[in-house]
Write an enzyme that holds these catalytic residues in place. Sequence first.
Site, PDB file in Angstrom:
ATOM      1  N   THR A 127       1.024  -1.527   0.053  1.00  0.00           N
ATOM      2  CA  THR A 127      -0.067  -0.309   0.110  1.00  0.00           C
ATOM      3  C   THR A 127       0.436   1.091  -0.023  1.00  0.00           C
ATOM      4  OG1 THR A 127      -0.044   0.492   1.850  1.00  0.00           O
ATOM      5  CG2 THR A 127      -1.660  -1.207   1.508  1.00  0.00           C
TER       6      THR A 127
ATOM      7  N   ASP B 196       2.204 -10.454   9.837  1.00  0.00           N
ATOM      8  CA  ASP B 196       2.002  -9.718  11.390  1.00  0.00           C
ATOM      9  C   ASP B 196       4.084  -9.087  12.021  1.00  0.00           C
ATOM     10  OD1 ASP B 196       1.803  -8.121  12.862  1.00  0.00           O
ATOM     11  OD2 ASP B 196      -0.464  -8.784  13.517  1.00  0.00           O
TER      12      ASP B 196
ATOM     13  N   PHE C 127      -3.748   6.627  13.872  1.00  0.00           N
ATOM     14  CA  PHE C 127      -5.154   7.012  14.013  1.00  0.00           C
ATOM     15  C   PHE C 127      -5.316   8.254  15.097  1.00  0.00           C
ATOM     16  CE2 PHE C 127      -4.841   2.797  16.354  1.00  0.00           C
ATOM     17  CZ  PHE C 127      -5.260   3.391  17.738  1.00  0.00           C
TER      18      PHE C 127
ATOM     19  N   TYR D 209       7.211  13.787  13.554  1.00  0.00           N
ATOM     20  CA  TYR D 209       6.672  14.082  15.401  1.00  0.00           C
ATOM     21  C   TYR D 209       7.785  12.717  16.786  1.00  0.00           C
ATOM     22  CZ  TYR D 209       2.650  10.808  14.589  1.00  0.00           C
ATOM     23  OH  TYR D 209       2.369   9.979  13.442  1.00  0.00           O
TER      24      TYR D 209
ATOM     25  N   PRO E 216       8.771  10.760   5.442  1.00  0.00           N
ATOM     26  CA  PRO E 216       7.739  11.220   5.400  1.00  0.00           C
ATOM     27  C   PRO E 216       7.263  12.922   5.366  1.00  0.00           C
ATOM     28  CG  PRO E 216       7.207   9.384   5.338  1.00  0.00           C
ATOM     29  CD  PRO E 216       8.233   9.481   6.274  1.00  0.00           C
TER      30      PRO E 216
HETATM   31  C1  HXC Z   1      -9.169   5.177  19.125  1.00  0.00           C
HETATM   32  C2  HXC Z   1      -8.997   3.500  17.816  1.00  0.00           C
HETATM   33  C3  HXC Z   1      -9.063   3.677  16.994  1.00  0.00           C
HETATM   34  C4  HXC Z   1      -9.139   4.554  17.123  1.00  0.00           C
HETATM   35  C5  HXC Z   1      -8.646   1.371  16.653  1.00  0.00           C
HETATM   36  N1  HXC Z   1      -8.428   1.808  18.008  1.00  0.00           N
HETATM   37  N2  HXC Z   1      -8.920   2.409  16.168  1.00  0.00           N
HETATM   38  N3  HXC Z   1      -8.890   4.024  19.150  1.00  0.00           N
HETATM   39  N4  HXC Z   1      -9.613   5.755  17.707  1.00  0.00           N
HETATM   40  N5  HXC Z   1      -9.725   5.967  15.264  1.00  0.00           N
HETATM   41  C6  HXC Z   1      -8.120   0.862  18.839  1.00  0.00           C
HETATM   42  C7  HXC Z   1      -9.264  -0.401  19.382  1.00  0.00           C
HETATM   43  O1  HXC Z   1     -10.693   0.343  20.077  1.00  0.00           O
HETATM   44  C8  HXC Z   1      -8.455  -1.045  20.441  1.00  0.00           C
HETATM   45  O2  HXC Z   1      -8.214  -1.112  21.667  1.00  0.00           O
HETATM   46  C9  HXC Z   1      -7.074  -1.058  20.064  1.00  0.00           C
HETATM   47  O3  HXC Z   1      -7.144   0.228  19.273  1.00  0.00           O
HETATM   48  C10 HXC Z   1      -6.904  -1.556  18.744  1.00  0.00           C
HETATM   49  O4  HXC Z   1      -7.517  -2.133  17.766  1.00  0.00           O
HETATM   50  P1  HXC Z   1      -8.036  -3.471  16.631  1.00  0.00           P
HETATM   51  O5  HXC Z   1      -8.765  -2.969  16.003  1.00  0.00           O
HETATM   52  O6  HXC Z   1      -7.608  -4.642  17.834  1.00  0.00           O
HETATM   53  O7  HXC Z   1      -6.515  -3.434  16.269  1.00  0.00           O
HETATM   54  P2  HXC Z   1      -5.980  -4.508  14.453  1.00  0.00           P
HETATM   55  O8  HXC Z   1      -6.530  -4.925  14.105  1.00  0.00           O
HETATM   56  O9  HXC Z   1      -4.406  -4.919  14.965  1.00  0.00           O
HETATM   57  O10 HXC Z   1      -5.560  -2.931  13.750  1.00  0.00           O
HETATM   58  C11 HXC Z   1      -4.291  -2.221  14.219  1.00  0.00           C
HETATM   59  C12 HXC Z   1      -5.083  -0.811  13.982  1.00  0.00           C
HETATM   60  C13 HXC Z   1      -5.655  -0.573  12.391  1.00  0.00           C
HETATM   61  C14 HXC Z   1      -3.374  -0.014  14.008  1.00  0.00           C
HETATM   62  C15 HXC Z   1      -5.988  -0.322  14.605  1.00  0.00           C
HETATM   63  O11 HXC Z   1      -5.758   0.688  11.865  1.00  0.00           O
HETATM   64  C16 HXC Z   1      -4.070  -0.990  11.379  1.00  0.00           C
HETATM   65  O12 HXC Z   1      -4.811  -1.727  10.291  1.00  0.00           O
HETATM   66  N6  HXC Z   1      -3.791  -0.181  10.758  1.00  0.00           N
HETATM   67  C17 HXC Z   1      -2.302  -0.308   9.948  1.00  0.00           C
HETATM   68  C18 HXC Z   1      -2.296   0.893   8.651  1.00  0.00           C
HETATM   69  C19 HXC Z   1      -1.914   2.244   9.442  1.00  0.00           C
HETATM   70  O13 HXC Z   1      -2.188   2.361  10.796  1.00  0.00           O
HETATM   71  N7  HXC Z   1      -1.413   3.044   9.149  1.00  0.00           N
HETATM   72  C20 HXC Z   1      -1.172   4.585   9.154  1.00  0.00           C
HETATM   73  C21 HXC Z   1       0.042   4.406   9.114  1.00  0.00           C
HETATM   74  S1  HXC Z   1      -0.075   6.254   8.730  1.00  0.00           S
HETATM   75  P3  HXC Z   1      -9.632  -1.897  22.482  1.00  0.00           P
HETATM   76  O14 HXC Z   1      -9.348  -0.882  24.052  1.00  0.00           O
HETATM   77  O15 HXC Z   1     -11.167  -0.697  22.101  1.00  0.00           O
HETATM   78  O16 HXC Z   1      -9.520  -3.124  22.678  1.00  0.00           O
HETATM   79  C22 HXC Z   1       0.912   6.777   9.661  1.00  0.00           C
HETATM   80  C23 HXC Z   1       1.641   8.590   9.440  1.00  0.00           C
HETATM   81  C24 HXC Z   1       1.819   9.971  10.024  1.00  0.00           C
HETATM   82  O17 HXC Z   1       1.576   6.919  10.227  1.00  0.00           O
HETATM   83  C25 HXC Z   1       1.869  11.098  10.083  1.00  0.00           C
HETATM   84  C26 HXC Z   1       0.450  11.133   9.937  1.00  0.00           C
HETATM   85  C27 HXC Z   1      -0.237  12.865  10.328  1.00  0.00           C
HETATM   86  P1  NAP Z   2       0.056   2.945   4.732  1.00  0.00           P
HETATM   87  O1  NAP Z   2      -0.417   3.019   3.196  1.00  0.00           O
HETATM   88  O2  NAP Z   2      -1.847   2.673   5.469  1.00  0.00           O
HETATM   89  O3  NAP Z   2       0.685   1.753   5.341  1.00  0.00           O
HETATM   90  C1  NAP Z   2       0.480   0.398   6.236  1.00  0.00           C
HETATM   91  C2  NAP Z   2       1.225  -0.551   5.993  1.00  0.00           C
HETATM   92  O4  NAP Z   2       1.669  -1.395   6.981  1.00  0.00           O
HETATM   93  C3  NAP Z   2       0.222  -1.087   5.706  1.00  0.00           C
HETATM   94  O5  NAP Z   2       0.856  -1.744   3.873  1.00  0.00           O
HETATM   95  C4  NAP Z   2       0.201  -2.585   6.022  1.00  0.00           C
HETATM   96  O6  NAP Z   2      -0.279  -4.179   5.436  1.00  0.00           O
HETATM   97  C5  NAP Z   2       1.431  -2.386   7.141  1.00  0.00           C
HETATM   98  N1  NAP Z   2       0.874  -2.949   8.296  1.00  0.00           N
HETATM   99  C6  NAP Z   2       0.774  -2.851   9.322  1.00  0.00           C
HETATM  100  N2  NAP Z   2       0.678  -2.944  10.650  1.00  0.00           N
HETATM  101  C7  NAP Z   2       1.489  -4.486  10.374  1.00  0.00           C
HETATM  102  C8  NAP Z   2       1.852  -5.293  10.879  1.00  0.00           C
HETATM  103  N3  NAP Z   2       1.008  -5.551  12.368  1.00  0.00           N
HETATM  104  N4  NAP Z   2       2.673  -6.267   9.834  1.00  0.00           N
HETATM  105  C9  NAP Z   2       3.329  -5.782   8.731  1.00  0.00           C
HETATM  106  N5  NAP Z   2       3.004  -5.210   8.396  1.00  0.00           N
HETATM  107  C10 NAP Z   2       1.339  -4.466   8.766  1.00  0.00           C
HETATM  108  O7  NAP Z   2       0.275   4.114   4.806  1.00  0.00           O
HETATM  109  P2  NAP Z   2       1.481   4.790   4.900  1.00  0.00           P
HETATM  110  O8  NAP Z   2       0.987   5.933   4.635  1.00  0.00           O
HETATM  111  O9  NAP Z   2       2.367   4.235   3.625  1.00  0.00           O
HETATM  112  O10 NAP Z   2       2.891   4.950   5.905  1.00  0.00           O
HETATM  113  C11 NAP Z   2       3.920   4.382   4.839  1.00  0.00           C
HETATM  114  C12 NAP Z   2       4.789   4.735   6.705  1.00  0.00           C
HETATM  115  O11 NAP Z   2       5.297   5.943   6.465  1.00  0.00           O
HETATM  116  C13 NAP Z   2       4.363   4.112   8.259  1.00  0.00           C
HETATM  117  O12 NAP Z   2       5.733   4.002   8.436  1.00  0.00           O
HETATM  118  C14 NAP Z   2       3.782   6.014   8.243  1.00  0.00           C
HETATM  119  O13 NAP Z   2       4.061   6.051   9.560  1.00  0.00           O
HETATM  120  C15 NAP Z   2       4.540   6.589   7.567  1.00  0.00           C
HETATM  121  N6  NAP Z   2       4.859   8.087   7.105  1.00  0.00           N
HETATM  122  C16 NAP Z   2       3.450   8.538   6.154  1.00  0.00           C
HETATM  123  C17 NAP Z   2       2.754   9.605   5.692  1.00  0.00           C
HETATM  124  C18 NAP Z   2       1.662   9.611   5.038  1.00  0.00           C
HETATM  125  O14 NAP Z   2       1.417  11.375   4.546  1.00  0.00           O
HETATM  126  N7  NAP Z   2       1.335   8.849   4.326  1.00  0.00           N
HETATM  127  C19 NAP Z   2       3.926  10.199   6.827  1.00  0.00           C
HETATM  128  C20 NAP Z   2       4.635  10.911   7.973  1.00  0.00           C
HETATM  129  C21 NAP Z   2       4.981   9.032   8.094  1.00  0.00           C
HETATM  130  P3  NAP Z   2      -1.147  -4.975   6.053  1.00  0.00           P
HETATM  131  O15 NAP Z   2      -2.493  -3.966   6.911  1.00  0.00           O
HETATM  132  O16 NAP Z   2      -1.715  -5.691   5.359  1.00  0.00           O
HETATM  133  O17 NAP Z   2      -0.790  -5.586   7.360  1.00  0.00           O
END
Ligand code: HXC
Ligand code: NAP
Length: 303
Positions: free
Chosen positions: A43, A88, A120, A170, A211
């Site tokens: 992704t 994972d 999140f 951050y 990034p």
């Molecule tokens: C509050 C939340 C929440 C939300 C989840 N939780 N989403 N709490 N607000 N929006 C809580 C749940 O209620 C739960 O707590 C706990 O987090 C774990 O949630 P699960 O759904 O059981 O976890 P899981 O299935 O392992 O999924 C992990 C995840 C999900 C982080 C919640 O979003 C995910 O898979 N994310 C992967 C991709 C991702 O996050 N990409 C972003 C990268 S971007 P409780 O207490 O209810 O059990 C990035 C950008 C940085 O990093 C810069 C941005 C400006």
């Molecule tokens: P994204 O599309 O949500 O990608 C996150 C990836 O992490 C997904 O492919 C997901 O794949 C994988 N992942 C999450 N949990 C995992 C786990 N437990 N095990 C293995 N894989 C897992 O986010 P993105 O925007 O491309 O972000 C990529 C990187 O850039 C991250 O480190 C993020 O913090 C950083 N970043 C992004 C931004 C931005 O503007 N986009 C800004 C600052 C930093 P699965 O769901 O298949 O596991």
Amino acid sequence: MPDTPAAEPPAYPGLPEPPALGAAALPAGTFAGQTVLVTGGGTGLGKAIATEFARLGANLVIASRKAEHLAAAQDALGGGGLLTVACDIRDPDQIAAAFDAADARFGLPDVLINNAAANFPVTAEEMSPNAWRTVVDITLNGTFFCAREFGRRHLLAGTPGSIVNVGASYAWTGGPGFAHSAAAKAGVKNLVETLAVEWGPYGIRVNGLVPGLFPHEDMTADIQANVRRSPDKERAQPAMRAGRPRELGWAATFLASPYAAFISGHTLVVDGANWQRRSLINPPMVPIREQFGKGPFGAPAAD
Ligand code: HXC
Ligand code: NAP
């Protein structure tokens, strides 16, 4: 109300657009015969980074949890040497299995891109312990476990390697609304510095890549909603534009390449200066709860 409407701000040109997708910043074949493992490479930014490595001849191993993301990697990157593996990164045994699979197919990966992360927006006072643990477990623990597996295998084999940890700015500034992710990314940045020193003598480089704002279609609904909070996000950037994912891919390939052979322990920020202070005086303080549109903590929710 002011008597006259505010004048439209001038249209500053901002930073120029980069070369088009398809251009390569490094010589053709820079990664020929090498294998690059990208976590979360199915992704968004991980996929963009993997694309640039593939363009330079690398074999790719994409590791993440979800079948649909691994299928997306297959669609986007399937032309050359590619292995997708369900993993994972919270689980060290699954990471070891992913490295075994990579080794069996291509040999030990030469480059590890620690890109996978979790995030999140949530206020600190409303964050459940499990929410905190989940983000720290994926972003910080998972990054360390992958680096550890890579480092141990290279140390045993006596081979050089290169790690790039994807971070966030951050790590330095703190991240109101993202306490879990900001704290984890601070750890990820710190690991770059420690591991670069521990493993430098064995030929392993460790760098960070941060990034700035890089919107993309795979962003989770939570993060997309947060990006939409900024009504004019391009003009909120000193660059007057967001980053283009290929710009991050070029930076990642450079950091992992032989042209960066003396760069280690460094974190490169690719954000058009967005994380620097940009005002003569501070704007008024708006508490994070207000920015989320929330009332006082503990007050009954409005209908
Ligand atoms: C509050 C939340 C929440 C939300 C989840 N939780 N989403 N709490 N607000 N929006 C809580 C749940 O209620 C739960 O707590 C706990 O987090 C774990 O949630 P699960 O759904 O059981 O976890 P899981 O299935 O392992 O999924 C992990 C995840 C999900 C982080 C919640 O979003 C995910 O898979 N994310 C992967 C991709 C991702 O996050 N990409 C972003 C990268 S971007 P409780 O207490 O209810 O059990 C990035 C950008 C940085 O990093 C810069 C941005 C400006
Ligand atoms: P994204 O599309 O949500 O990608 C996150 C990836 O992490 C997904 O492919 C997901 O794949 C994988 N992942 C999450 N949990 C995992 C786990 N437990 N095990 C293995 N894989 C897992 O986010 P993105 O925007 O491309 O972000 C990529 C990187 O850039 C991250 O480190 C993020 O913090 C950083 N970043 C992004 C931004 C931005 O503007 N986009 C800004 C600052 C930093 P699965 O769901 O298949 O596991």
